[in-house]
Write a protein that holds these residues in place. Structure first.
Motif, PDB file in Angstrom:
ATOM      1  N   TYR A 148      12.426  11.392  -1.423  1.00  0.00           N
ATOM      2  CA  TYR A 148      11.812  11.478  -0.106  1.00  0.00           C
ATOM      3  C   TYR A 148      12.391  12.701   0.604  1.00  0.00           C
ATOM      4  O   TYR A 148      13.587  12.970   0.516  1.00  0.00           O
TER       5      TYR A 148
ATOM      6  N   TRP B 181      -7.948  -1.456  -3.910  1.00  0.00           N
ATOM      7  CA  TRP B 181      -8.961  -2.469  -3.671  1.00  0.00           C
ATOM      8  C   TRP B 181     -10.096  -1.968  -2.799  1.00  0.00           C
ATOM      9  O   TRP B 181     -11.077  -2.641  -2.599  1.00  0.00           O
TER      10      TRP B 181
ATOM     11  N   TYR C 185      -3.443   4.891   2.497  1.00  0.00           N
ATOM     12  CA  TYR C 185      -2.119   4.742   3.088  1.00  0.00           C
ATOM     13  C   TYR C 185      -1.505   6.129   3.164  1.00  0.00           C
ATOM     14  O   TYR C 185      -1.456   6.856   2.179  1.00  0.00           O
ATOM     15  N   ASN C 186      -1.026   6.455   4.357  1.00  0.00           N
ATOM     16  CA  ASN C 186      -0.395   7.757   4.571  1.00  0.00           C
ATOM     17  C   ASN C 186       1.119   7.588   4.578  1.00  0.00           C
ATOM     18  O   ASN C 186       1.686   6.982   5.482  1.00  0.00           O
ATOM     19  N   ASN C 187       1.774   8.105   3.558  1.00  0.00           N
ATOM     20  CA  ASN C 187       3.209   7.896   3.373  1.00  0.00           C
ATOM     21  C   ASN C 187       4.008   8.925   4.174  1.00  0.00           C
ATOM     22  O   ASN C 187       4.718   9.786   3.622  1.00  0.00           O
TER      23      ASN C 187
ATOM     24  N   ASN D   6      -2.348   8.023  -0.343  1.00  0.00           N
ATOM     25  CA  ASN D   6      -2.901   7.377  -1.533  1.00  0.00           C
ATOM     26  C   ASN D   6      -4.045   6.446  -1.150  1.00  0.00           C
ATOM     27  O   ASN D   6      -4.027   5.835  -0.088  1.00  0.00           O
TER      28      ASN D   6
ATOM     29  N   GLY E  19       0.801  -1.213   0.000  1.00  0.00           N
ATOM     30  CA  GLY E  19       0.000   0.000   0.000  1.00  0.00           C
ATOM     31  C   GLY E  19       0.834   1.264   0.000  1.00  0.00           C
ATOM     32  O   GLY E  19       0.364   2.323  -0.421  1.00  0.00           O
ATOM     33  N   ALA E  20       2.078   1.173   0.476  1.00  0.00           N
ATOM     34  CA  ALA E  20       2.945   2.345   0.517  1.00  0.00           C
ATOM     35  C   ALA E  20       3.497   2.640  -0.871  1.00  0.00           C
ATOM     36  O   ALA E  20       3.763   1.725  -1.649  1.00  0.00           O
ATOM     37  N   ARG E  21       3.680   3.924  -1.149  1.00  0.00           N
ATOM     38  CA  ARG E  21       4.282   4.302  -2.433  1.00  0.00           C
ATOM     39  C   ARG E  21       5.809   4.347  -2.347  1.00  0.00           C
ATOM     40  O   ARG E  21       6.478   4.275  -3.363  1.00  0.00           O
ATOM     41  N   GLY E  22       6.328   4.455  -1.140  1.00  0.00           N
ATOM     42  CA  GLY E  22       7.768   4.575  -0.994  1.00  0.00           C
ATOM     43  C   GLY E  22       8.262   3.873   0.246  1.00  0.00           C
ATOM     44  O   GLY E  22       7.679   2.869   0.665  1.00  0.00           O
TER      45      GLY E  22
ATOM     46  N   TYR F 263       7.251   9.748   2.146  1.00  0.00           N
ATOM     47  CA  TYR F 263       7.768   8.765   1.196  1.00  0.00           C
ATOM     48  C   TYR F 263       6.728   8.474   0.111  1.00  0.00           C
ATOM     49  O   TYR F 263       6.641   7.348  -0.404  1.00  0.00           O
ATOM     50  N   TYR F 264       5.952   9.489  -0.202  1.00  0.00           N
ATOM     51  CA  TYR F 264       4.971   9.388  -1.277  1.00  0.00           C
ATOM     52  C   TYR F 264       5.644   9.519  -2.638  1.00  0.00           C
ATOM     53  O   TYR F 264       5.261   8.846  -3.597  1.00  0.00           O
ATOM     54  N   ASP F 265       6.623  10.404  -2.709  1.00  0.00           N
ATOM     55  CA  ASP F 265       7.270  10.698  -3.987  1.00  0.00           C
ATOM     56  C   ASP F 265       8.780  10.826  -3.796  1.00  0.00           C
ATOM     57  O   ASP F 265       9.249  11.316  -2.763  1.00  0.00           O
TER      58      ASP F 265
ATOM     59  N   LEU G  35      -6.049   3.139  -1.557  1.00  0.00           N
ATOM     60  CA  LEU G  35      -5.701   1.785  -1.948  1.00  0.00           C
ATOM     61  C   LEU G  35      -6.691   1.271  -2.974  1.00  0.00           C
ATOM     62  O   LEU G  35      -7.900   1.411  -2.812  1.00  0.00           O
TER      63      LEU G  35
END
Lengths: 122, 118
Positions: B107, B35, B41-43, B31, A103-106, B102-104, B33
């Motif tokens: 980081y 499904w 999910y919180n990055n 983001n 689920g994580a992007r990074g 850590y979304y993009d 998920l």
């Protein structure tokens, strides 16, 4: 418990190449992603890049033209090479394990070496 | 590049009191998920750094405590706004705290909040 240990010169001349190695114990470098993060004295944290043993790498665009990461699975080590250094590259350099989850992007950083101070000076 | 902004820069709190630290992202780091539109999910991670030491992981996924982290540390938030709360400050909690997205890639970290004894 995983342990990471940075090694390399503490002093690098301007325009030369900074080279550091991280020795990993308690985990195989083939099982995770590995990263370098640096922190100039008194300042914040900057991701340099990460690597997977297969050769997958990602570099910070601000450093991409000067950085190379590599792994040595036989020694359970990974390394950083930074070319054409200037005083702005003076920092504590940390080697770090990077983890992710479904689920994580990074990746976040769960295990850190103690860090090594690299000074760029003539 | 996603810019992380932490506030305040310095927070003075007495031992035993609650501390609330904030972290704001320049764009959403959450983001949905695929499904389940109800699941996200919180990055976002939080770290603690004591003088002369490496940072250590406190929280990831905005609210999941890392192994061995005591329950007085809690994280919350979603999207662009996140909070780290320390419910009853102990002497060993006075340190600098960083958030990291850590979304993009790349980081990025916030500039840190220094938690000092009042």
């Amino acid at each position: 418990q995983v342990q990471l240990h940075e090694s390399g010169p503490g002093l690098v001349r301007p325009s030369e190449t900074l080279s550091l190695t991280c020795t990993v114990s308690g985990d195989s470098i083939t099982d995770s992603y590995w990263s370098w993060i640096r922190q100039p004295p008194g300042k914040g944290l900057e991701c340099i890049g990460y690597i997977y043993y297969s050769g997958t790498t990602n570099y910070n665009p601000s450093l991409k033209s000067r950085v190379t990461l590599s792994t040595d699975t036989s020694k359970n080590q990974f390394s950083l090479r930074l070319t054409s250094v200037t005083a702005a590259d003076t920092a504590v350099y940390y080697c770090v394990r990077a983890l992710s989850a479904y689920g994580a992007r990074g990746r976040w950083f769960d295990s850190w070496g103690r860090g090594t101070l690299v000074t760029v000076s003539s | 590049e996603i810019v992380m902004t932490q506030s305040p820069a310095t927070l003075s709190v007495s031992p035993g009191e609650r501390a609330t630290l904030s972290c704001r992202a320049s764009q959403s780091v959450t983001n949905i998920l695929a499904w389940s539109s109800q699941s996200v999910y919180n990055n976002l991670a939080w770290y603690q750094q004591k003088p002369g030491q490496a940072p250590s992981l406190l929280i990831y996924d905005a609210s999941t405590r890392a192994t061995g982290i005591p329950p007085r540390f809690s994280g919350s938030g979603s999207g662009t706004e996140f909070t780290l709360t320390i419910s009853s400050l102990q002497s060993e909690d006075f340190a600098v705290y960083y958030c990291q997205q850590y979304y993009d890639w790349p980081y990025t970290f916030g500039q840190g909040t220094k938690l000092e004894i009042k």
